[in-house]
Design a protein around this motif. Sequence first.
Motif, PDB file in Angstrom:
ATOM      1  N   ALA A 111       2.910  -2.179   5.725  1.00 51.67           N
ATOM      2  CA  ALA A 111       2.977  -1.937   4.280  1.00 51.67           C
ATOM      3  C   ALA A 111       2.051  -2.838   3.484  1.00 51.67           C
ATOM      4  O   ALA A 111       1.498  -2.422   2.459  1.00 51.67           O
ATOM      5  N   TYR A 112       1.846  -4.068   3.950  1.00 50.63           N
ATOM      6  CA  TYR A 112       1.153  -5.058   3.118  1.00 50.63           C
ATOM      7  C   TYR A 112      -0.160  -5.583   3.696  1.00 50.63           C
ATOM      8  O   TYR A 112      -0.988  -6.093   2.944  1.00 50.63           O
ATOM      9  N   VAL A 113      -0.357  -5.494   4.995  1.00 49.86           N
ATOM     10  CA  VAL A 113      -1.486  -6.187   5.605  1.00 49.86           C
ATOM     11  C   VAL A 113      -2.463  -5.216   6.268  1.00 49.86           C
ATOM     12  O   VAL A 113      -3.582  -5.037   5.805  1.00 49.86           O
ATOM     13  N   PHE A 114      -2.056  -4.607   7.359  1.00 50.59           N
ATOM     14  CA  PHE A 114      -2.918  -3.695   8.115  1.00 50.59           C
ATOM     15  C   PHE A 114      -2.309  -2.294   8.124  1.00 50.59           C
ATOM     16  O   PHE A 114      -1.664  -1.904   9.094  1.00 50.59           O
TER      17      PHE A 114
ATOM     18  N   SER B 122      -3.654 -12.929  -6.250  1.00 52.41           N
ATOM     19  CA  SER B 122      -2.432 -12.851  -7.044  1.00 52.41           C
ATOM     20  C   SER B 122      -1.377 -13.670  -6.323  1.00 52.41           C
ATOM     21  O   SER B 122      -1.512 -13.940  -5.120  1.00 52.41           O
ATOM     22  N   PRO B 123      -0.300 -14.063  -7.017  1.00 49.47           N
ATOM     23  CA  PRO B 123       0.761 -14.801  -6.309  1.00 49.47           C
ATOM     24  C   PRO B 123       1.319 -14.002  -5.139  1.00 49.47           C
ATOM     25  O   PRO B 123       1.567 -14.551  -4.067  1.00 49.47           O
ATOM     26  N   GLY B 124       1.498 -12.687  -5.349  1.00 48.80           N
ATOM     27  CA  GLY B 124       2.041 -11.854  -4.281  1.00 48.80           C
ATOM     28  C   GLY B 124       1.124 -11.779  -3.083  1.00 48.80           C
ATOM     29  O   GLY B 124       1.563 -11.888  -1.932  1.00 48.80           O
ATOM     30  N   ARG B 125      -0.186 -11.611  -3.326  1.00 50.84           N
ATOM     31  CA  ARG B 125      -1.130 -11.505  -2.218  1.00 50.84           C
ATOM     32  C   ARG B 125      -1.188 -12.810  -1.418  1.00 50.84           C
ATOM     33  O   ARG B 125      -1.228 -12.796  -0.185  1.00 50.84           O
ATOM     34  N   ALA B 126      -1.196 -13.940  -2.109  1.00 56.97           N
ATOM     35  CA  ALA B 126      -1.216 -15.218  -1.405  1.00 56.97           C
ATOM     36  C   ALA B 126       0.045 -15.397  -0.565  1.00 56.97           C
ATOM     37  O   ALA B 126      -0.004 -15.899   0.570  1.00 56.97           O
ATOM     38  N   ARG B 127       1.194 -14.982  -1.098  1.00 63.54           N
ATOM     39  CA  ARG B 127       2.449 -15.098  -0.350  1.00 63.54           C
ATOM     40  C   ARG B 127       2.437 -14.173   0.864  1.00 63.54           C
ATOM     41  O   ARG B 127       2.966 -14.522   1.925  1.00 63.54           O
ATOM     42  N   ILE B 128       1.848 -12.980   0.723  1.00 63.75           N
ATOM     43  CA  ILE B 128       1.717 -12.068   1.861  1.00 63.75           C
ATOM     44  C   ILE B 128       0.975 -12.752   2.995  1.00 63.75           C
ATOM     45  O   ILE B 128       1.415 -12.736   4.153  1.00 63.75           O
TER      46      ILE B 128
ATOM     47  N   MET C 143       0.845  -1.196   0.000  1.00 65.33           N
ATOM     48  CA  MET C 143       0.000   0.000   0.000  1.00 65.33           C
ATOM     49  C   MET C 143       0.878   1.242   0.000  1.00 65.33           C
ATOM     50  O   MET C 143       1.690   1.449   0.898  1.00 65.33           O
ATOM     51  N   ARG C 144       0.688   2.075  -0.999  1.00 68.53           N
ATOM     52  CA  ARG C 144       1.424   3.336  -1.094  1.00 68.53           C
ATOM     53  C   ARG C 144       0.443   4.457  -1.410  1.00 68.53           C
ATOM     54  O   ARG C 144      -0.708   4.226  -1.748  1.00 68.53           O
TER      55      ARG C 144
ATOM     56  N   ASP D 186      -8.671   6.032   7.256  1.00 67.22           N
ATOM     57  CA  ASP D 186      -9.064   4.738   7.817  1.00 67.22           C
ATOM     58  C   ASP D 186      -9.845   3.915   6.799  1.00 67.22           C
ATOM     59  O   ASP D 186      -9.669   2.694   6.700  1.00 67.22           O
ATOM     60  N   LYS D 187     -10.698   4.579   6.028  1.00 66.81           N
ATOM     61  CA  LYS D 187     -11.465   3.858   5.012  1.00 66.81           C
ATOM     62  C   LYS D 187     -10.548   3.281   3.943  1.00 66.81           C
ATOM     63  O   LYS D 187     -10.747   2.151   3.471  1.00 66.81           O
ATOM     64  N   GLN D 188      -9.508   4.030   3.555  1.00 64.12           N
ATOM     65  CA  GLN D 188      -8.533   3.529   2.585  1.00 64.12           C
ATOM     66  C   GLN D 188      -7.821   2.292   3.131  1.00 64.12           C
ATOM     67  O   GLN D 188      -7.637   1.291   2.423  1.00 64.12           O
ATOM     68  N   ALA D 189      -7.405   2.372   4.392  1.00 65.79           N
ATOM     69  CA  ALA D 189      -6.660   1.271   5.004  1.00 65.79           C
ATOM     70  C   ALA D 189      -7.521   0.019   5.108  1.00 65.79           C
ATOM     71  O   ALA D 189      -7.069  -1.100   4.810  1.00 65.79           O
ATOM     72  N   ILE D 190      -8.769   0.174   5.512  1.00 58.79           N
ATOM     73  CA  ILE D 190      -9.669  -0.966   5.641  1.00 58.79           C
ATOM     74  C   ILE D 190      -9.929  -1.598   4.277  1.00 58.79           C
ATOM     75  O   ILE D 190      -9.941  -2.820   4.122  1.00 58.79           O
ATOM     76  N   SER D 191     -10.141  -0.761   3.266  1.00 57.95           N
ATOM     77  CA  SER D 191     -10.387  -1.285   1.925  1.00 57.95           C
ATOM     78  C   SER D 191      -9.189  -2.074   1.416  1.00 57.95           C
ATOM     79  O   SER D 191      -9.346  -3.130   0.782  1.00 57.95           O
ATOM     80  N   HIS D 192      -7.967  -1.594   1.688  1.00 57.20           N
ATOM     81  CA  HIS D 192      -6.763  -2.291   1.229  1.00 57.20           C
ATOM     82  C   HIS D 192      -6.735  -3.719   1.761  1.00 57.20           C
ATOM     83  O   HIS D 192      -6.362  -4.648   1.039  1.00 57.20           O
ATOM     84  N   HIS D 193      -7.142  -3.891   3.007  1.00 57.22           N
ATOM     85  CA  HIS D 193      -7.029  -5.212   3.610  1.00 57.22           C
ATOM     86  C   HIS D 193      -8.235  -6.097   3.355  1.00 57.22           C
ATOM     87  O   HIS D 193      -8.092  -7.289   3.074  1.00 57.22           O
TER      88      HIS D 193
END
Length: 430
Positions: free
Chosen positions: A322-325, A380-386, A129-130, A142-149
């Motif tokens: 960066a990647y999860v929460f 995606s492969p990256g998301r599953a690995r995360i 997430m950037r 907060d809404k952006q962060a929740i949507s990302h996860h």
Amino acid sequence: MADAASRLTTLAEELLGGPLPVRLRAWDGSEAGPAGGPVLIVRDRRALRRLIWKPGELGLARAWVAGEIDVEGDLYDLLDRLSGLLWDRSGETRSLLDAARDPRLRAAARALLRIAGPFPPPKPPAEEMRGRSGNRHSKRRDKQAISHHYDVGNDFYELVLGPSMVYSCAYWTEKGTLEEAQRDKLDLIARKLNLKEGDRLLDVGCGWGSMALHAAREYGARVVGVTLSREQAAYARKRIAEEGLADLIEIRVQDYRDVTDGPYDAISSIGMAEHVGAVRYREYADTLYGLLKPGGRLLNHQISRRPEPEEEAYEIDAFIDAYVFPDGELSPMGSTLTTLEDAGFEVRDVEAIREHYALTLRRWVANLEADWDRAVRLTSPGRARIWRLYMAASAVSFERNRIGVNQFLAVKTPASGASGTALRPRVWQE
């Protein structure tokens, strides 16, 4: 480069000031390091460039997500062996560029820079997430962060979480299935809240509706669930309609700070407070206190960090941020209790269930690994690995007591001191 693994191991041990705790396999097929355990595979020299620029867990995680490193053998064992390097808070991790300025380490640092290949480092994997906008823990951010996860596909969450669709620590009272342990957790919360037919329950951060469904189906409660995730809300409403409970449950896409239709008899907040942030935590406690009727109960189920000197709250680890929460923060148990009391609550019970979360996470990892190809197709492969890394690393963190999880039962006790039905410790377990 011949025998890359031996050269990397030697340089790493010189820079770390001690032996590398895992066996290493390099891109040329060579191996070095202790035998008989998991093997850390470096598939591409780009992984070294990531570590040089972002030492510690973020650089390592970027290489993992990109598929430039992997593990052969027990992932939990590998993370446990690396935990001292990744999670030691006794000092800051220096980059190799800093080490290159140290006369004692200069030669090793420069040699590793040469092995890593051309600079600058590769771009972070796309799943990171950037570009976050707005003030930290504002409603917009907060809404952006929740949507990302959470808005990554309900089918993916079904695969990981199983039929219960509960994304928080289960309660393992005996050997059984994940679904049984999650049902027991929801029922434990309902009993702690003393739910009765007709009670109004506010479920803050309601997820896919599991607590709302349990409270309405088993106890006849009238439930309002709020979430910032549109995908969660749509899924929860579908489940509610299928069970014929739409007359008892309302699901809203709404910030808890915008709920104004109190008072409620009870509030459940299960795995949501980690998103609130230290600067907003007193506001969170005040808001929930104001939404309860006199004698009403709050069950706050929350992950905590171990306390550290002169610190009250912590950002979560760099990889998870960066990647999860994104923007998540954890507080020590004592800080949470104090804030609830400062808001006016009487805290009547605290139950620590740290080991239960390690068991839960291991079940989620097993679900993911058992249907890996489908998980990759759904995201995606990256998301599953995360997800595999984050859940396995979190399990190790709970097992090593780096983090815990606690249920706080707090009451809006009126001035008279009366709190309704008397509370006896652990009565809900009988």
